[in-house]
Design a protein around this motif. Structure first.
Motif, PDB file in Angstrom:
ATOM      1  N   HIS A 174      90.515  50.962  49.812  1.00  0.00           N
ATOM      2  CA  HIS A 174      90.820  51.616  48.540  1.00  0.00           C
ATOM      3  C   HIS A 174      90.571  53.120  48.620  1.00  0.00           C
ATOM      4  O   HIS A 174      91.327  53.893  48.028  1.00  0.00           O
ATOM      5  CB  HIS A 174      89.993  51.013  47.402  1.00  0.00           C
ATOM      6  CG  HIS A 174      90.634  49.829  46.760  1.00  0.00           C
ATOM      7  ND1 HIS A 174      91.825  49.881  46.085  1.00  0.00           N
ATOM      8  CD2 HIS A 174      90.244  48.537  46.707  1.00  0.00           C
ATOM      9  CE1 HIS A 174      92.130  48.688  45.622  1.00  0.00           C
ATOM     10  NE2 HIS A 174      91.188  47.849  46.003  1.00  0.00           N
ATOM     11  N   LEU A 175      89.540  53.540  49.341  1.00  0.00           N
ATOM     12  CA  LEU A 175      89.292  54.982  49.482  1.00  0.00           C
ATOM     13  C   LEU A 175      90.436  55.657  50.230  1.00  0.00           C
ATOM     14  O   LEU A 175      90.871  56.757  49.859  1.00  0.00           O
ATOM     15  CB  LEU A 175      87.956  55.221  50.191  1.00  0.00           C
ATOM     16  CG  LEU A 175      86.714  54.841  49.402  1.00  0.00           C
ATOM     17  CD1 LEU A 175      85.463  55.054  50.237  1.00  0.00           C
ATOM     18  CD2 LEU A 175      86.635  55.624  48.093  1.00  0.00           C
ATOM     19  N   ALA A 231      87.252  50.618  44.514  1.00  0.00           N
ATOM     20  CA  ALA A 231      86.371  50.798  45.678  1.00  0.00           C
ATOM     21  C   ALA A 231      84.916  50.670  45.263  1.00  0.00           C
ATOM     22  O   ALA A 231      84.120  50.010  45.949  1.00  0.00           O
ATOM     23  CB  ALA A 231      86.620  52.151  46.337  1.00  0.00           C
ATOM     24  N   ALA A 232      84.548  51.276  44.156  1.00  0.00           N
ATOM     25  CA  ALA A 232      83.158  51.208  43.699  1.00  0.00           C
ATOM     26  C   ALA A 232      82.770  49.767  43.365  1.00  0.00           C
ATOM     27  O   ALA A 232      81.676  49.313  43.714  1.00  0.00           O
ATOM     28  CB  ALA A 232      82.970  52.102  42.479  1.00  0.00           C
ATOM     29  N   ALA A 233      83.673  49.035  42.740  1.00  0.00           N
ATOM     30  CA  ALA A 233      83.381  47.643  42.389  1.00  0.00           C
ATOM     31  C   ALA A 233      83.238  46.774  43.636  1.00  0.00           C
ATOM     32  O   ALA A 233      82.367  45.909  43.705  1.00  0.00           O
ATOM     33  CB  ALA A 233      84.473  47.084  41.481  1.00  0.00           C
ATOM     34  N   ALA A 258      82.426  47.821  46.717  1.00  0.00           N
ATOM     35  CA  ALA A 258      81.366  48.287  47.609  1.00  0.00           C
ATOM     36  C   ALA A 258      80.000  47.714  47.251  1.00  0.00           C
ATOM     37  O   ALA A 258      79.050  47.871  48.006  1.00  0.00           O
ATOM     38  CB  ALA A 258      81.305  49.813  47.601  1.00  0.00           C
ATOM     39  N   VAL A 259      79.901  47.029  46.141  1.00  0.00           N
ATOM     40  CA  VAL A 259      78.634  46.446  45.716  1.00  0.00           C
ATOM     41  C   VAL A 259      78.182  45.344  46.675  1.00  0.00           C
ATOM     42  O   VAL A 259      77.000  45.129  46.865  1.00  0.00           O
ATOM     43  CB  VAL A 259      78.749  45.910  44.267  1.00  0.00           C
ATOM     44  CG1 VAL A 259      77.500  45.185  43.839  1.00  0.00           C
ATOM     45  CG2 VAL A 259      79.052  47.051  43.316  1.00  0.00           C
ATOM     46  N   ALA A 271      86.669  48.139  50.050  1.00  0.00           N
ATOM     47  CA  ALA A 271      86.345  49.410  49.415  1.00  0.00           C
ATOM     48  C   ALA A 271      86.840  50.569  50.272  1.00  0.00           C
ATOM     49  O   ALA A 271      87.405  51.543  49.756  1.00  0.00           O
ATOM     50  CB  ALA A 271      84.829  49.522  49.197  1.00  0.00           C
ATOM     51  N   TRP A 272      86.656  50.469  51.582  1.00  0.00           N
ATOM     52  CA  TRP A 272      87.135  51.513  52.496  1.00  0.00           C
ATOM     53  C   TRP A 272      88.656  51.641  52.400  1.00  0.00           C
ATOM     54  O   TRP A 272      89.201  52.748  52.374  1.00  0.00           O
ATOM     55  CB  TRP A 272      86.690  51.206  53.919  1.00  0.00           C
ATOM     56  CG  TRP A 272      87.133  52.230  54.899  1.00  0.00           C
ATOM     57  CD1 TRP A 272      88.045  52.068  55.886  1.00  0.00           C
ATOM     58  CD2 TRP A 272      86.695  53.583  54.987  1.00  0.00           C
ATOM     59  NE1 TRP A 272      88.205  53.237  56.582  1.00  0.00           N
ATOM     60  CE2 TRP A 272      87.390  54.183  56.044  1.00  0.00           C
ATOM     61  CE3 TRP A 272      85.793  54.354  54.253  1.00  0.00           C
ATOM     62  CZ2 TRP A 272      87.218  55.518  56.398  1.00  0.00           C
ATOM     63  CZ3 TRP A 272      85.618  55.678  54.606  1.00  0.00           C
ATOM     64  CH2 TRP A 272      86.314  56.248  55.663  1.00  0.00           C
ATOM     65  N   HIS A 320      92.066  53.463  42.323  1.00  0.00           N
ATOM     66  CA  HIS A 320      91.565  53.060  43.638  1.00  0.00           C
ATOM     67  C   HIS A 320      90.066  53.336  43.774  1.00  0.00           C
ATOM     68  O   HIS A 320      89.337  52.544  44.379  1.00  0.00           O
ATOM     69  CB  HIS A 320      92.327  53.780  44.754  1.00  0.00           C
ATOM     70  CG  HIS A 320      93.674  53.196  45.025  1.00  0.00           C
ATOM     71  ND1 HIS A 320      93.856  51.925  45.526  1.00  0.00           N
ATOM     72  CD2 HIS A 320      94.920  53.709  44.869  1.00  0.00           C
ATOM     73  CE1 HIS A 320      95.142  51.691  45.669  1.00  0.00           C
ATOM     74  NE2 HIS A 320      95.812  52.756  45.267  1.00  0.00           N
ATOM     75  N   LEU A 321      89.594  54.433  43.221  1.00  0.00           N
ATOM     76  CA  LEU A 321      88.159  54.746  43.290  1.00  0.00           C
ATOM     77  C   LEU A 321      87.325  53.743  42.495  1.00  0.00           C
ATOM     78  O   LEU A 321      86.249  53.338  42.941  1.00  0.00           O
ATOM     79  CB  LEU A 321      87.903  56.174  42.804  1.00  0.00           C
ATOM     80  CG  LEU A 321      88.412  57.289  43.711  1.00  0.00           C
ATOM     81  CD1 LEU A 321      88.232  58.648  43.052  1.00  0.00           C
ATOM     82  CD2 LEU A 321      87.731  57.244  45.064  1.00  0.00           C
ATOM     83  N   ILE A 322      87.822  53.340  41.339  1.00  0.00           N
ATOM     84  CA  ILE A 322      87.103  52.336  40.541  1.00  0.00           C
ATOM     85  C   ILE A 322      87.054  51.010  41.294  1.00  0.00           C
ATOM     86  O   ILE A 322      86.003  50.359  41.365  1.00  0.00           O
ATOM     87  CB  ILE A 322      87.755  52.179  39.153  1.00  0.00           C
ATOM     88  CG1 ILE A 322      87.513  53.444  38.331  1.00  0.00           C
ATOM     89  CG2 ILE A 322      87.236  50.936  38.432  1.00  0.00           C
ATOM     90  CD1 ILE A 322      88.321  53.521  37.039  1.00  0.00           C
TER      91      ILE A 322
END
Length: 147
Positions: free
Chosen positions: A116-117, A100-102, A104-105, A113-114, A96-98
């Protein structure tokens, strides 16, 4: 389901939400195979459905939502969460963090992204939570005097 939640859920699935839902289902299958993990498998399937369509739903603490403790919200729930964390929680949270990072770009990806966090936190410590609609959660908050 309101139109905005339907649209967000469709975009969620298209932008990769289906893969994390599949990860939760894989965790459920692995838990069933071990036989000892069967109690965790049902929860993983429930959260897989939540991961597939997160908009319009929310995860709440079961003891606060129901107004009473049960086996999953006490000491056994704590122990169950520790076992879950070791066996499946950490790798689902990393997934989920990966994601979210992808997402959030881009500005369009920020709501996803939120989500997924929030799911990453749920992946770490899911026992003792319940998935309910946002409307149910809001109604319960009002009934409990926590508006």
């Amino acid at each position: 389901m309101p139109l905005i939640n339907l649209l967000l859920n469709i975009l969620w699935v298209v932008t990769g939400g289906i893969w994390m839902a599949a990860g939760w289902l894989l965790a459920a299958v692995l838990m069933v195979i071990t036989i000892v993990g069967i109690p965790w498998a049902r929860s993983a399937v429930t959260i897989a459905w939540y991961t597939l369509l997160p908009f319009g739903q929310t995860a709440v603490r079961r003891d606060e939502f129901r107004g009473r403790e049960d086996i999953g919200t006490g000491g056994l729930g704590f122990l169950g969460n520790v076992v879950w964390f070791v066996l499946a929680g950490w790798w689902l949270a990393i997934g989920h963090l990966i994601a979210a990072a992808a997402l959030a770009v881009t500005i369009i990806g920020l709501p996803f992204a939120w989500a997924h966090l929030k799911l990453a936190l749920l992946a770490l410590w899911p026992i003792g939570t319940e998935i309910v609609t946002v409307d149910e959660a809001e109604m319960r908050r009002r009934m409990m005097g926590r508006a």
